[in-house]
Design an enzyme around this catalytic site. Structure first.
Site, short mmCIF file in Angstrom:
data_model
loop_
_atom_site.label_atom_id
_atom_site.label_comp_id
_atom_site.label_asym_id
_atom_site.label_seq_id
_atom_site.Cartn_x
_atom_site.Cartn_y
_atom_site.Cartn_z
N PRO A 1 5.23 4.95 -1.23
CG PRO A 1 4.38 4.43 -3.33
CD PRO A 1 4.86 5.59 -2.50
CD GLU B 1 5.09 11.26 -11.39
OE1 GLU B 1 5.47 10.11 -11.08
OE2 GLU B 1 3.99 11.50 -11.92
NE ARG C 1 -9.94 1.17 15.24
CZ ARG C 1 -9.64 0.02 15.85
NH1 ARG C 1 -8.38 -0.35 16.00
NH2 ARG C 1 -10.59 -0.76 16.31
CG ASP D 1 -8.98 -3.95 17.24
OD1 ASP D 1 -10.14 -4.34 17.46
OD2 ASP D 1 -8.68 -2.76 17.11
C1 4GT Z 1 1.12 5.01 -2.43
C2 4GT Z 1 1.31 5.20 -1.10
C3 4GT Z 1 1.50 6.52 -0.64
C4 4GT Z 1 1.35 7.29 -2.84
C5 4GT Z 1 1.31 4.05 -0.17
C6 4GT Z 1 3.87 10.83 -3.67
C7 4GT Z 1 2.89 11.38 -4.64
C8 4GT Z 1 3.33 9.57 -3.09
C9 4GT Z 1 1.73 10.44 -4.66
C10 4GT Z 1 1.86 9.58 -3.46
N1 4GT Z 1 1.14 6.03 -3.28
N2 4GT Z 1 1.51 7.54 -1.54
N3 4GT Z 1 1.67 6.81 0.65
N4 4GT Z 1 1.28 2.81 -0.70
N5 4GT Z 1 1.40 8.27 -3.74
O1 4GT Z 1 1.37 4.23 1.02
#
Ligand code: 4GT
Length: 268
Positions: A104, A131, A169, A184
């Protein structure tokens, strides 16, 4: 093009390997999917892949050593070109390899970035669990951190599969002429227009008459007006980034005035 995914759950990628557009591209050797499990690079008898975070707190991190070895193994495969896999002819920096970590905290994936990444010869994609991974591994080994949006997943695999699907794609050889990706939504920064199929009337709602009239130019114009109007209604942020032509401005203004007319006299 090759995708090497590093994941504790490599079987999850059956979901794209065996179905649909991506499955077909792999079968036809237009793209290759290699799965690497960090657990195969452990050396203790429990095959541990998690480790405790310095500073404490809940949750674990992916252990550095197996992950680093998995990444190295993905890089080593660079040296052995694979039989039958279609290569991009220009093997310059643009089209070589890149290591991506999905989280994220990354740069939000959009269609422009999808297009950019589709030019690479080899994408090594790290799907985290727990994590996540040690920050120093990100700083030293990761070229680009990518996010699918402002939400949290329990693992990076679904994000990785979404990204692989989106990239595959847009490759010119993958989608047929019929389903061409250039048409698209987002390729030009607008949402898609609404679509309709049979029946002509569904619970009293009729298909817009213009779609039945057979006038292809009128239909194309209506669709563009819908794309502009729906983007104005739902994603004004996209519209603000886009330079509209006089013609497009005209279509949008007509949509707006009809929308306001409709607003002020709601049906019964
Ligand atoms: C959300 C996204 C992602 C996760 C996203 C590390 C351990 C990250 C769990 C993982 N959450 N990855 N790529 N919004 N969680 O892209």
């Amino acid at each position: 093009m090759r995708f090497s995914v590093i994941s504790l759950f490599p079987e999850m990628f059956d979901a794209i390997e065996n179905y649909g557009v991506v499955g077909r591209a792999i079968k036809r050797k237009m793209v290759q999917l290699i799965r690497i499990n960090p657990r195969d690079y452990t050396k203790d008898k429990h095959r541990s892949v998690d480790d405790r975070p310095y500073g404490g707190g809940p949750g674990m991190l992916l252990m550095i050593e197996p992950l680093e070895k998995a990444m190295q193994s993905a890089r080593d495969k660079e040296l052995e070109p694979s039989e039958g896999l279609q290569q991009i002819s220009s093997n310059n920096d643009e089209s070589s390899s890149m290591v991506i970590y999905l989280s994220p905290q990354g740069r939000k994936l959009d269609q422009a970035l999808v297009r950019e990444l589709s030019l690479k010869q080899h994408l090594i994609i790290v799907a985290g669990r727990y994590e996540g991974i040690d920050q120093r591994l990100i700083d030293k080994q990761i070229d680009l951190e990518v996010s699918m949006g402002d939400f949290v997943l329990s693992g990076g695999e679904l994000a990785a599969m979404s990204m692989i699907d989106a990239i595959t794609r847009v490759k010119p050889e993958v989608l047929g002429h019929q389903e061409s990706a250039n048409q698209d939504s987002f390729e030009d920064g607008l949402l898609d227009h609404p679509h309709y199929t049979r029946p002509e009337s569904y619970y009293g709602q009729d298909v817009p008459p213009v779609l039945l009239c057979g006038d292809h130019q009128a239909i194309a114009q209506w669709r563009m007006q819908q794309r502009l109007g729906q983007t104005w209604l739902k994603r004004p942020d996209l519209l603000a980034k886009k330079q509209l032509s006089d013609h497009e401005n005209g279509l949008l203004n007509k949509f707006k005035s009809e929308y306001k007319d409709h607003e002020s006299q709601p049906d019964d």
